[in-house]
Design an enzyme around this catalytic site. Structure first.
Site, PDB file in Angstrom:
ATOM      1  N   GLY A  40       0.816  -1.209   0.000  1.00  0.00           N
ATOM      2  CA  GLY A  40       0.000   0.000   0.000  1.00  0.00           C
ATOM      3  C   GLY A  40       0.852   1.263   0.000  1.00  0.00           C
ATOM      4  N   GLU A  93      -0.296 -23.007   1.499  1.00  0.00           N
ATOM      5  CA  GLU A  93       0.938 -22.899   0.708  1.00  0.00           C
ATOM      6  C   GLU A  93       2.129 -23.452   1.481  1.00  0.00           C
ATOM      7  OE1 GLU A  93      -0.315 -19.217  -2.207  1.00  0.00           O
ATOM      8  OE2 GLU A  93       0.917 -18.736  -0.484  1.00  0.00           O
TER       9      GLU A  93
END
Ligand SMILES: Cc1cc2nc3c(=O)[nH]c(=O)nc-3n(C[C@H](O)[C@H](O)[C@H](O)COP(=O)(O)OP(=O)(O)OC[C@H]3O[C@@H](n4cnc5c(N)ncnc54)[C@H](O)[C@@H]3O)c2cc1C
Length: 425
Positions: A23, A178
């Site tokens: 961000g 994952e």
């Protein structure tokens, strides 16, 4: 306290960005070359590509492959100064930041400090079950996993050896899936033939999920496919499995204990601690509840974006904690800073969902993009393509990813690590 000033002294207004993640970095890039002095503060000197952290944790990539100095990314932006600083507090009323050394004023502020692991009141579990958020975490996980196999090789066959060969991953979201998938691949394929006394293919990788299914944010059919794919690479998936205790050698589910020497935590995230210093409304996960233009209620000059904020104006629920949300919010927050500084009305944020995906070991994944759902190799190729696109602009990133993808396909490169150091192929 010492005053830490912005870079070049000009009459331009001063915008501060705290956090150089997805961000904050996007906001900084958006403000590059614009009529504003920008200071980007981060407690680390690098931008970290978090989606590939588990590849470092499982020794498939090196730390430098996924971290780029913020200074070098923003080298050409003459109006941006990068400073290494830990921001300890924000005084919204005085428009002032408290840094680890000194203080800093701002005319406009973008907060993008991300999230941290939360242990739901069991902070003592943190040392026993590290999370995966930083390079340090990834290296610690890598050290624990590989040293456990080394210790098992020395240990006579029996319960202790099996505990050393057991890894438990707590939390069945994308990161847990994952990580468990990568651990399964490593034990079953990459190091399968490297040991003499133990058989790594007998290693036990257990993924525990408290809810009824893994990948709860994905459609049910993809959760099922992910579970099948994990089972195929030897990961035991247990759902409705609520962890009640973690001890140095076991994970407890009520009265049942699972003996394991490696326990990893991917079960909960909360907003970064800096949000606690803000006099602003927050949700249960500590995220700042922002207005529709991403500003903090009552402080139109301050914006909060990414994992640290809860944006409820689109679906009534917080947007997911993914890179796309932070990237898109970074762009809009930066634009709104410019609007605000030139007395123009700000614009509301709207998230454009480009899809959601998670990889499962080598060359398998699940992905959902609009009405499209993919799984298996096709989804993995989509995942690869998206990450290559993401990484463009970073030095050597494409090369690294292709190199890694090639190693996955050919199974050449493995987790060959000796007490924390790489042994080159
Ligand atoms: C292991 C893992 C895998 C992920 N995989 C994916 C994926 O495949 N796809 C996807 O879309 N998303 C993924 N995510 C989520 C994604 O990385 C986050 O949503 C995204 O990084 C959020 O961006 P952000 O800018 O809000 O925060 P971050 O990128 O976390 O950046 C926060 C920055 O703030 C800095 N900071 C924090 N506190 C302070 C302070 N007090 N003072 C100064 N600096 C501070 C930090 O050093 C950091 O640089 C993954 C996350 C993790 C942990």
């Amino acid at each position: 306290m010492a005053e830490v000033g912005p870079g070049a002294a000009t009459d331009l207004p001063h915008a501060v960005i705290v956090g150089g993640g997805f961000g904050g970095l996007t906001a900084a890039r958006t403000l590059a070359g614009r009529p504003v002095r920008v200071t980007l503060l981060d407690r680390r000197n690098h931008h970290l590509f978090q989606p590939l952290l588990y590849q470092v944790a499982t020794a498939v990539l090196n730390p430098s492959d996924i971290a780029v100095p913020l200074r070098s990314i923003l080298r050409k932006a003459a109006n941006i100064t990068v400073l290494l600083a830990d921001v300890e507090g924000v005084d919204l009323a005085r428009r002032r930041l408290v840094l680890d050394a000194g203080e800093m004023d701002y005319d406009a502020l973008i907060l993008a400090v991300g999230a941290t692991d939360t242990y739901f009141g069991h902070d003592d579990w943190e040392a026993l079950a590290p999370g995966l958020k930083s390079l340090e975490d990834a290296l610690e996980i890598r050290r624990r996993v590989l040293l456990a196999y080394e210790a098992a090789e020395r240990e006579p066959a029996g319960a202790e050896q099996q505990a050393l060969l057991t890894s438990v991953v707590i939390g069945g979201g994308p990161t847990g899936v994952e990580l468990a998938g990568a651990l399964g691949e490593i034990s079953r394929r990459t190091i399968a033939r490297d040991f003499r006394r133990i058989d790594p293919t007998r290693a036990s990788i257990i993924l525990l999920e408290g809810g009824p299914r893994i990948l709860g944010a994905f459609p049910e059919s993809l959760s099922r496919r992910a579970e099948d794919a994990l089972r195929r690479i030897g990961v035991e998936v247990r759902t409705n499995a609520l962890v009640t205790r973690v001890t140095p050698d076991a994970v407890w589910l009520g009265d049942e204990s699972i003996r394991a020497r490696t326990v990893l935590w991917t079960a909960g995230v909360a907003a970064a601690p800096l949000t606690r210093t803000l006099d602003a409304p927050r949700d249960r996960a500590g995220r700042v509840l922002v207005e529709s233009d991403l500003s903090i209620p009552g402080h139109p000059e301050v914006f909060a974006i990414g994992d640290m904020c809860a944006f409820l104006h689109q679906t009534g629920r917080p947007l997911p904690g993914v890179a796309q949300v932070a990237l898109q919010q970074g762009r809009v927050a930066a634009d709104n800073v410019l609007r605000r500084l030139s007395d123009r009305p700000t614009r509301p944020f709207r998230y454009r969902d480009k899809g959601n995906m998670a990889t499962i070991g080598r060359a398998a994944a699940v992905a959902v993009m609009g009405r499209w759902q993919f799984s298996g190799l096709v989804a993995w190729l989509v995942w690869l393509l998206v990450h290559i696109t993401f990484l463009i602009g970073f030095r050597n990133r494409v090369l690294v990813l292709l190199q890694w993808a090639w190693s996955y396909v050919t199974w050449h490169r493995g987790a060959r690590l000796i007490t924390g150091r790489w042994k080159d192929r």
